[in-house]
Write a protein that holds these residues in place. Structure first.
Motif, PDB file in Angstrom:
ATOM      1  N   LEU A   1     -34.953  22.918 -26.024  1.00  0.00           N
ATOM      2  CA  LEU A   1     -35.050  23.564 -24.721  1.00  0.00           C
ATOM      3  C   LEU A   1     -34.226  22.795 -23.685  1.00  0.00           C
ATOM      4  O   LEU A   1     -33.469  23.385 -22.918  1.00  0.00           O
ATOM      5  CB  LEU A   1     -36.517  23.630 -24.290  1.00  0.00           C
ATOM      6  CG  LEU A   1     -36.810  24.218 -22.923  1.00  0.00           C
ATOM      7  CD1 LEU A   1     -36.468  25.700 -22.887  1.00  0.00           C
ATOM      8  CD2 LEU A   1     -38.273  23.997 -22.573  1.00  0.00           C
TER       9      LEU A   1
ATOM     10  N   ILE B   1     -39.422  19.477 -27.479  1.00  0.00           N
ATOM     11  CA  ILE B   1     -38.845  20.029 -26.257  1.00  0.00           C
ATOM     12  C   ILE B   1     -37.330  19.825 -26.186  1.00  0.00           C
ATOM     13  O   ILE B   1     -36.657  20.414 -25.351  1.00  0.00           O
ATOM     14  CB  ILE B   1     -39.564  19.416 -25.024  1.00  0.00           C
ATOM     15  CG1 ILE B   1     -39.462  20.346 -23.828  1.00  0.00           C
ATOM     16  CG2 ILE B   1     -39.066  18.054 -24.681  1.00  0.00           C
ATOM     17  CD1 ILE B   1     -40.351  19.943 -22.676  1.00  0.00           C
TER      18      ILE B   1
ATOM     19  N   VAL C   1     -34.566  30.629 -20.976  1.00  0.00           N
ATOM     20  CA  VAL C   1     -33.389  29.786 -20.776  1.00  0.00           C
ATOM     21  C   VAL C   1     -32.228  30.253 -21.674  1.00  0.00           C
ATOM     22  O   VAL C   1     -31.071  30.202 -21.260  1.00  0.00           O
ATOM     23  CB  VAL C   1     -33.723  28.289 -20.954  1.00  0.00           C
ATOM     24  CG1 VAL C   1     -33.919  27.906 -22.396  1.00  0.00           C
ATOM     25  CG2 VAL C   1     -32.657  27.411 -20.320  1.00  0.00           C
ATOM     26  N   TYR C   2     -32.528  30.756 -22.866  1.00  0.00           N
ATOM     27  CA  TYR C   2     -31.455  31.316 -23.710  1.00  0.00           C
ATOM     28  C   TYR C   2     -30.850  32.540 -23.052  1.00  0.00           C
ATOM     29  O   TYR C   2     -29.630  32.715 -23.073  1.00  0.00           O
ATOM     30  CB  TYR C   2     -31.973  31.664 -25.107  1.00  0.00           C
ATOM     31  CG  TYR C   2     -31.936  30.507 -26.063  1.00  0.00           C
ATOM     32  CD1 TYR C   2     -30.724  29.929 -26.451  1.00  0.00           C
ATOM     33  CD2 TYR C   2     -33.109  29.975 -26.583  1.00  0.00           C
ATOM     34  CE1 TYR C   2     -30.682  28.859 -27.324  1.00  0.00           C
ATOM     35  CE2 TYR C   2     -33.063  28.902 -27.459  1.00  0.00           C
ATOM     36  CZ  TYR C   2     -31.866  28.351 -27.825  1.00  0.00           C
ATOM     37  OH  TYR C   2     -31.831  27.286 -28.681  1.00  0.00           O
TER      38      TYR C   2
ATOM     39  N   TRP D   1     -43.983  17.541 -23.400  1.00  0.00           N
ATOM     40  CA  TRP D   1     -44.444  18.580 -24.319  1.00  0.00           C
ATOM     41  C   TRP D   1     -45.910  18.899 -24.083  1.00  0.00           C
ATOM     42  O   TRP D   1     -46.363  20.012 -24.286  1.00  0.00           O
ATOM     43  CB  TRP D   1     -44.206  18.129 -25.756  1.00  0.00           C
ATOM     44  CG  TRP D   1     -44.769  19.014 -26.801  1.00  0.00           C
ATOM     45  CD1 TRP D   1     -45.821  18.732 -27.630  1.00  0.00           C
ATOM     46  CD2 TRP D   1     -44.328  20.333 -27.163  1.00  0.00           C
ATOM     47  NE1 TRP D   1     -46.060  19.794 -28.477  1.00  0.00           N
ATOM     48  CE2 TRP D   1     -45.143  20.787 -28.201  1.00  0.00           C
ATOM     49  CE3 TRP D   1     -43.319  21.163 -26.688  1.00  0.00           C
ATOM     50  CZ2 TRP D   1     -44.990  22.035 -28.790  1.00  0.00           C
ATOM     51  CZ3 TRP D   1     -43.172  22.413 -27.279  1.00  0.00           C
ATOM     52  CH2 TRP D   1     -43.993  22.838 -28.314  1.00  0.00           C
TER      53      TRP D   1
ATOM     54  N   PHE E   1     -43.947  27.485 -23.995  1.00  0.00           N
ATOM     55  CA  PHE E   1     -42.650  26.973 -24.416  1.00  0.00           C
ATOM     56  C   PHE E   1     -41.821  28.034 -25.133  1.00  0.00           C
ATOM     57  O   PHE E   1     -40.600  28.044 -25.018  1.00  0.00           O
ATOM     58  CB  PHE E   1     -42.789  25.696 -25.249  1.00  0.00           C
ATOM     59  CG  PHE E   1     -42.983  24.473 -24.392  1.00  0.00           C
ATOM     60  CD1 PHE E   1     -42.003  24.067 -23.496  1.00  0.00           C
ATOM     61  CD2 PHE E   1     -44.148  23.737 -24.464  1.00  0.00           C
ATOM     62  CE1 PHE E   1     -42.165  22.950 -22.691  1.00  0.00           C
ATOM     63  CE2 PHE E   1     -44.328  22.606 -23.664  1.00  0.00           C
ATOM     64  CZ  PHE E   1     -43.338  22.227 -22.778  1.00  0.00           C
ATOM     65  N   GLU E   2     -42.470  28.953 -25.836  1.00  0.00           N
ATOM     66  CA  GLU E   2     -41.730  30.069 -26.442  1.00  0.00           C
ATOM     67  C   GLU E   2     -41.100  30.938 -25.352  1.00  0.00           C
ATOM     68  O   GLU E   2     -39.931  31.320 -25.454  1.00  0.00           O
ATOM     69  CB  GLU E   2     -42.662  30.916 -27.317  1.00  0.00           C
ATOM     70  CG  GLU E   2     -43.030  30.270 -28.629  1.00  0.00           C
ATOM     71  CD  GLU E   2     -44.081  31.062 -29.396  1.00  0.00           C
ATOM     72  OE1 GLU E   2     -44.426  32.207 -28.986  1.00  0.00           O
ATOM     73  OE2 GLU E   2     -44.581  30.530 -30.402  1.00  0.00           O
TER      74      GLU E   2
ATOM     75  N   LEU F   1     -40.426  30.056 -22.245  1.00  0.00           N
ATOM     76  CA  LEU F   1     -39.424  29.255 -21.545  1.00  0.00           C
ATOM     77  C   LEU F   1     -38.132  29.195 -22.349  1.00  0.00           C
ATOM     78  O   LEU F   1     -37.036  29.320 -21.806  1.00  0.00           O
ATOM     79  CB  LEU F   1     -39.984  27.857 -21.295  1.00  0.00           C
ATOM     80  CG  LEU F   1     -39.460  27.068 -20.122  1.00  0.00           C
ATOM     81  CD1 LEU F   1     -39.450  27.852 -18.830  1.00  0.00           C
ATOM     82  CD2 LEU F   1     -40.266  25.786 -19.971  1.00  0.00           C
ATOM     83  N   GLN F   2     -38.258  29.032 -23.667  1.00  0.00           N
ATOM     84  CA  GLN F   2     -37.088  28.996 -24.544  1.00  0.00           C
ATOM     85  C   GLN F   2     -36.331  30.323 -24.466  1.00  0.00           C
ATOM     86  O   GLN F   2     -35.111  30.338 -24.307  1.00  0.00           O
ATOM     87  CB  GLN F   2     -37.532  28.717 -25.987  1.00  0.00           C
ATOM     88  CG  GLN F   2     -36.406  28.459 -26.950  1.00  0.00           C
ATOM     89  CD  GLN F   2     -35.943  27.014 -26.916  1.00  0.00           C
ATOM     90  OE1 GLN F   2     -36.691  26.110 -26.581  1.00  0.00           O
ATOM     91  NE2 GLN F   2     -34.709  26.784 -27.270  1.00  0.00           N
TER      92      GLN F   2
END
Length: 164
Positions: free
Chosen positions: A21, A18, A156-157, A38, A149-150, A152-153
Motif C-alpha cells: 500500500l 502495509i 489508492v490503486y 498495520w 486495508f482492502e 484503501l488498497q
C-alpha cells in the motif's frame, strides 16, 4: 520518497502487510505518507508489540487485548487530485464511522501542514494510540481492519491508474 520507503523496508521499521500500500501511495503525485501502522493485537500469548498473528486462534484463550491502532497519516496536496483523494478517504470512513475515522491530527499537523489521518479504532477510543479491549471487540476490530486495508488498497490503486 521511494528511497525512504525502501530504507524503511530494509530496516524493518515498516509493517510488512502495509508495504504494498505504501509503495503505491509513494507513486501518487498528490500526497505522501508520513507514518503508518498495520494495527497490532498484543496479549499474554502474543506479547510482541509488532506481532502480526491473527486473534482468531486465541479466542476463548485470551480475555483482554491491547490494540495498537491501525492508521495511515499522509500529507495531501491542495489540488484537484488531492481533493478527490481527500473525498475518497472521507468516503471510506463514512461507511463505518463507529470504527473508521478520517480527519486532521493536531500532532501530525504541527509537523507538516495538510496532514490527515485515517484510522481504525472504536469510536470510544479515537484519541488514543492503543486501547485495552475485550476479545470479542478485538475480533470485530480485526475484521474491520482487514476490510479497511482492502478498501484503501483499491482506492489508492484507482488513483494511481487515473494519474494521481
Amino acid at each position: 520518497m521511494l528511497a525512504e520507503l525502501r530504507q524503511g523496508i530494509r530496516e524493518g521499521t515498516l509493517d510488512p502487510p502495509i508495504v504494498p500500500l505504501l509503495e503505491v501511495f509513494a507513486r501518487l503525485n498528490c500526497c505522501y505518507t508520513i507514518q503508518s501502522c498495520w494495527g497490532h493485537f498484543v496479549h499474554d500469548m502474543q506479547p510482541e508489540t509488532k506481532n502480526l498473528a491473527s486473534l482468531k486462534e486465541y479466542a476463548g484463550k485470551v480475555q483482554h487485548v491491547l490494540y495498537r491502532i491501525a492508521y495511515l497519516a499522509l500529507c495531501i496536496e491542495k489540488s484537484d487530485e488531492g481533493l478527490v483523494l481527500y473525498r475518497d478517504l472521507q468516503g471510506i470512513a463514512s461507511r463505518d464511522p463507529e470504527h473508521i475515522q478520517f480527519g486532521s491530527s493536531e500532532f501530525f499537523w504541527k509537523m507538516v501542514p495538510n496532514t490527515y489521518v485515517i484510522q481504525v479504532a472504536p469510536e470510544w477510543g479515537i484519541e488514543e494510540d492503543s486501547l485495552w479491549m475485550g476479545m470479542e471487540e478485538a475480533l470485530s476490530i480485526e475484521e474491520v481492519r482487514g476490510r479497511f486495508f482492502e478498501e484503501l488498497q483499491a482506492l489508492v490503486y484507482s488513483h494511481g491508474k487515473s494519474g494521481g
